[in-house]
Every structure is written in structure tokens, then in C-alpha cells.
Design an enzyme around this catalytic site. Sequence first.
Site, short mmCIF file in Angstrom:
data_model
loop_
_atom_site.label_atom_id
_atom_site.label_comp_id
_atom_site.label_asym_id
_atom_site.label_seq_id
_atom_site.Cartn_x
_atom_site.Cartn_y
_atom_site.Cartn_z
N LYS A 143 12.40 1.27 2.88
CA LYS A 143 11.33 0.66 3.68
C LYS A 143 11.16 -0.79 3.26
O LYS A 143 11.17 -1.10 2.06
CB LYS A 143 10.05 1.45 3.45
CG LYS A 143 8.84 1.00 4.24
CD LYS A 143 7.67 1.93 3.96
CE LYS A 143 6.44 1.59 4.78
NZ LYS A 143 5.33 2.55 4.53
N SER A 158 3.55 4.74 8.42
CA SER A 158 4.19 3.44 8.59
C SER A 158 5.65 3.39 8.14
O SER A 158 6.34 2.41 8.38
CB SER A 158 3.41 2.38 7.81
OG SER A 158 3.44 2.67 6.41
N SER A 167 1.61 7.80 5.32
CA SER A 167 2.72 7.05 5.91
C SER A 167 4.11 7.54 5.58
O SER A 167 5.09 7.06 6.15
CB SER A 167 2.60 5.57 5.51
OG SER A 167 1.50 4.98 6.15
#
Length: 467
Positions: free
Chosen positions: A81, A156, A180
Site C-alpha cells: 500500500k 482504504s 481498512s
Amino acid sequence: MSGDLAYLCVADAAELIRAKSLSPVEYATALLARIGRHDDKYNAFIALAPERALKAARAAEAEITAGRWRGPFHGMPYALKDIIDVEGLPTTGHSKILIGNVARRHAVVTERLEAAGGVLLGKLSTHEFAIGGPSFDLPWPPARNPWSRDHFCGGSSSGSGAGLAASFFPAALGTDTGGSIRNPASMCGITGMKPTYGRVSRRGVAPLAFTLDHIGPMTRTVRDNALMLQVVAGYDPRDPGSADEPVSDYGAMLDQGITGLRIGVIRHFYTRDVAGNPEQVEALEATVKLLIGAGAEISEITLPALQDFSACGQIILAAESYAVHEQWLKERPQDYGARARERLLAGATLRAVDYLQAVRWRLQLRDQVAAAFADIDLAITASSMDPACRIDDEEALAANYWRQARMPFNVTGQPGLVIPAGFSKSGLPLSLQLVGHPFSEAMLYRVAQFYEDATGWTKRHPPELLD
């Protein structure tokens, strides 16, 4: 052949690499080619690093040839990420604010993955600064769901979930401040672990909310998830939230079954506090029946209302995230996307007393949950209340952030593991969440492995990507 390699799990690929039946270079090359064919439809990556990946793969292969094997992550492709630092690569947070921000050193988790012999393929899409939601006013487009590209892939850690569902890589790291990791796991039909608070170092990862942030593994299978957590878990004295606790053998109980385990069902979260989609509720109830049939002792437990956890957690998140972003919000508000700017500015009007009362409330909630867990080994409940909505449905996207049962366990800091629990009639993934005592990740993996073996959901892949 590239399709066959794409669907390998970490555990199987590791054995092939160790036996010299699979070349790390061949593996990385095949996955890079697959990404090149398909990622323009799903936007899982912000930036690929093919030269870096192949260099690492060649080094891993040379070690294998010389008889040196570092462990199950040796030669293993993975992705990060894009709020996690990799020396020499940009960390952008999917935001105009950080375009050109090149990391000067690795995050601790990156160091540990590299030391284990991992092969980094690139950096992954996220909601802007891990809070903004799927946005079309950012330098890069939002990731999309491989089960249906018109649908939300969760966030996310959106690129992590989408890339795993698309079989672009077998392992990724995400972050979880209010769900997330577990949201994209739910939406994309993959496995996502939010470990106990402090179990994995956050140093070198862009913060969102200091006391809620967690780093964790995202994979397609339970065994792979345990293998990846084994690599990244551990105490970091330079992370003030890090826990100085022994690291368990996370795979030790994977094949022990569930006979005699005491499992609590937090049913009111998805039947009374927030009414779940009927298909999602049916999947959860079918899971409970399966667990009973396998010899688990099931009881219903009651926690404080889901809305209490959500309100407490959102106050803390708003205050702490505004503290992180205050200077940029004052100096460069126009460089944020609209969604992130709106959510971050919510903290600007909070009073100190509001934050402190939420912190006190949090301790009360944590104690009430600990009391409810006193006589059980773990609990099962919902993660998302619904399958993925359309990515252009503003009302449903807004509802996604409160129609969930993930925030309670950011508030308490307990480990939460989300795994696939079937599919809706429209072919979208359904999910369930297992929650344990602090530092009981191995117990969650034990139950999840039983369920994965019994149902086979992880063997299904998005049909349009079968190649």
C-alpha cells in the site's frame, strides 16, 4: 503457464521455489506480465517497479542455487500500500500533496519482508491518505473490484484487495485504522488480518490516527496470511505503540480443527444494531451452523451497541487525523481530493474535551468487551453488512462507512480476521469476521483454516480474469 502461476498461493509457491521447481525470476516475470495485461481495468497499482523486482528475483534465485533458503517468503512477489516507505521509491499516499516524495529509508515492515527474501512488485492504490474514499479527483484513478469493475473494492487498502482478487500477487500489506484491511477483504473475497494493536511496527508508514493505526497482511488464503504475519510481526522499540510481546508461531494450530472451542456470536451487530443485507446474514448464520456441526461450543454474547464503538472511534480518528494533517490543510487545502479534505476537516472543530471524553469512553468499552470475552476463545460477527456497492453510487458509498462492524476492534485493539463466506446471487463476495483476545492471532487462523477447508471459497477467482 502464467495463469497457473498467478493462482499459486504463498505456501505452495514457497515449496516449489525451495525445491528449485519454480524460478523466482519466472514467477515475478509471469506476474508482471499479468499485471501489464489487466491492471489498466482495475488500477491496483500506483507504480510498478519491474526492474527492482527482477533484480530481487535474480538475487533470490542465486541464493537458492547456492543452497541458501531464507524461508517461505524467499523469492515471493508482494506489493505494498502506498503509505508504506520503500527506500528510493515514492510514497505518495495516492495524493497530490506527496507527489515526488521519495522515501529515504525502508519502513520496518519493508525491511522485514526484504530480509525474508521478498520480491517487491510495486506500490498500490489507496484512498487518499488512507481516508478519502474512492475518488476521481486525484492524480491516480481509484482501484476497482475484479469481481465487477463497476463495484467498490473496499478501502482504504483498495489496491491490496483488488490486486489479490485479480491474482496480480500472492501477498500484500495494508493498514487498518477503522477497517481498512478488513473492508477490501470483505469486498474482494480475500483474507485480511488486523493484528493486535502494536503487534506490527508502524514506523515508516504514514500515520492516520496514532492510537487506531494497525499494519497487517492481506492474502488469498489463511495459511498465507499466517506466513506473512510471521515475517512482519515483532517488537520495535522505536515505535511508541509497539508491544513487547513474544511472537507466536502463527501456523502452529492451522490443522487442529475446532472441536471444543468456545465461540461467541456477536449477532446483535448485524441483526439489531445495523440490519445486514439478508444474503450476508444468511452466510453468517450458515457459518454458525457449520461450526456447531464441527464440534464448536457456540454461545451468543452481547457487547455495547455498534453505534457506541463507531461514535467513540470516529471522534478519536477525527481528532488524531486532523493533528497529522493540520499544516497541509491550512497551507494546501486545494491539493487534497474533496473526500479526504472533508473527512479530515471534521477534526478541526473538535474540542479537547471531546477527544478526552472519547478516550475515557474507549477504556470503558474495552473493559466491557474483555468481560464479554472472558468465557470464550474467540467470536464471530459481520465485517461488512452488504456486498460491494457500485463505485458511482454516492449514497451507498457513504453508507459503507457505518454499515460495518470493524471499528469496534480498532477501538479495543483486538485482532480481527476477515475471510470469504460465499457469494451473493449477483456473484459478489460475502464475508465474516473472527475476533480474538489480544495476541491470539494463531487461534483466529485455526478457525479460519477449518472454515476455508470446509467451504473452498478461496478457490474461486473472478471469471473474466481466468487466463
